[in-house]
Scaffold this motif. Structure first.
Motif, PDB file in Angstrom:
ATOM      1  N   TYR A   7       0.813  -1.217   0.000  1.00  0.00           N
ATOM      2  CA  TYR A   7       0.000   0.000   0.000  1.00  0.00           C
ATOM      3  C   TYR A   7       0.851   1.274   0.000  1.00  0.00           C
ATOM      4  CZ  TYR A   7       0.789   0.195   5.067  1.00  0.00           C
ATOM      5  OH  TYR A   7       1.368   0.258   6.310  1.00  0.00           O
ATOM      6  N   GLN A   8       2.169   1.150   0.175  1.00  0.00           N
ATOM      7  CA  GLN A   8       3.061   2.308   0.166  1.00  0.00           C
ATOM      8  C   GLN A   8       3.920   2.405  -1.091  1.00  0.00           C
ATOM      9  OE1 GLN A   8       5.425   2.147   3.742  1.00  0.00           O
ATOM     10  NE2 GLN A   8       3.738   2.785   5.056  1.00  0.00           N
ATOM     11  N   ILE A   9       3.779   1.476  -2.013  1.00  0.00           N
ATOM     12  CA  ILE A   9       4.652   1.459  -3.194  1.00  0.00           C
ATOM     13  C   ILE A   9       4.504   2.722  -4.030  1.00  0.00           C
ATOM     14  CG2 ILE A   9       5.107   0.299  -5.395  1.00  0.00           C
ATOM     15  CD1 ILE A   9       4.743  -2.331  -3.913  1.00  0.00           C
ATOM     16  N   TYR A  12       6.304   5.503  -2.377  1.00  0.00           N
ATOM     17  CA  TYR A  12       7.748   5.288  -2.488  1.00  0.00           C
ATOM     18  C   TYR A  12       8.269   5.738  -3.848  1.00  0.00           C
ATOM     19  CZ  TYR A  12      12.008   2.638  -3.495  1.00  0.00           C
ATOM     20  OH  TYR A  12      13.265   2.266  -3.905  1.00  0.00           O
ATOM     21  N   LEU A  13       7.511   5.478  -4.899  1.00  0.00           N
ATOM     22  CA  LEU A  13       7.963   5.798  -6.253  1.00  0.00           C
ATOM     23  C   LEU A  13       7.831   7.273  -6.610  1.00  0.00           C
ATOM     24  CD1 LEU A  13       6.597   2.702  -8.187  1.00  0.00           C
ATOM     25  CD2 LEU A  13       8.970   3.160  -7.525  1.00  0.00           C
ATOM     26  N   VAL A  14       6.865   7.987  -6.018  1.00  0.00           N
ATOM     27  CA  VAL A  14       6.604   9.355  -6.479  1.00  0.00           C
ATOM     28  C   VAL A  14       6.763  10.450  -5.427  1.00  0.00           C
ATOM     29  CG1 VAL A  14       5.020   8.554  -8.279  1.00  0.00           C
ATOM     30  CG2 VAL A  14       4.109   9.250  -6.067  1.00  0.00           C
ATOM     31  N   ASP A  15       6.823  10.104  -4.168  1.00  0.00           N
ATOM     32  CA  ASP A  15       6.789  11.121  -3.111  1.00  0.00           C
ATOM     33  C   ASP A  15       8.145  11.287  -2.420  1.00  0.00           C
ATOM     34  OD1 ASP A  15       6.158  12.847  -1.064  1.00  0.00           O
ATOM     35  OD2 ASP A  15       4.570  11.601  -0.214  1.00  0.00           O
ATOM     36  N   PRO A  16       8.840  12.399  -2.660  1.00  0.00           N
ATOM     37  CA  PRO A  16      10.139  12.610  -2.015  1.00  0.00           C
ATOM     38  C   PRO A  16      10.031  12.710  -0.483  1.00  0.00           C
ATOM     39  CG  PRO A  16       9.501  14.540  -3.297  1.00  0.00           C
ATOM     40  CD  PRO A  16       8.482  13.486  -3.564  1.00  0.00           C
ATOM     41  N   ILE A  17       8.886  13.145   0.011  1.00  0.00           N
ATOM     42  CA  ILE A  17       8.697  13.216   1.471  1.00  0.00           C
ATOM     43  C   ILE A  17       8.682  11.805   2.065  1.00  0.00           C
ATOM     44  CG2 ILE A  17       7.080  13.899   3.298  1.00  0.00           C
ATOM     45  CD1 ILE A  17       6.306  16.274   1.449  1.00  0.00           C
ATOM     46  N   TYR A  18       8.080  10.857   1.349  1.00  0.00           N
ATOM     47  CA  TYR A  18       8.082   9.460   1.800  1.00  0.00           C
ATOM     48  C   TYR A  18       9.514   8.949   1.919  1.00  0.00           C
ATOM     49  CZ  TYR A  18       7.412   4.424   1.919  1.00  0.00           C
ATOM     50  OH  TYR A  18       7.463   3.106   2.290  1.00  0.00           O
TER      51      TYR A  18
END
Length: 80
Positions: A7-9, A12-18
């Motif tokens: 659910y976090q993939i 992970y791929l698009v969010d620099p804050i993540y």
């Protein structure tokens, strides 16, 4: 090795804050990342299975040194 929950993939791929929050490195293969994101966003299930996923598998196999079975296809039920 730490795994990323499914659910976090996308984050992970698009969010620099993540990446910063969880101290993760950016995904190293930009081409695969873009192909994967395209598959995730595909609204037509059949197109996702027959187009995007087969393209991803072929790309990964090529990156692993090449492996080709003539005429292969994904044999998975498509639910609409």
């Amino acid at each position: 090795m730490n795994t990323i929950p499914t659910y976090q993939i996308y984050a992970y791929l698009v969010d620099p804050i993540y990446l910063q929050k969880y101290m993760k490195s950016a995904f190293p293969d930009e081409h695969f990342k873009q192909m994967f994101l395209h598959a995730m966003k595909e609204s037509n299930t059949e197109q996702m299975m027959l187009g995007s996923l087969e393209a991803l598998v072929s790309y990964v196999l090529k990156q692993m040194g090449g492996f080709c079975i003539d005429g292969w296809h994904v044999k998975s039920p498509i639910e609409g």
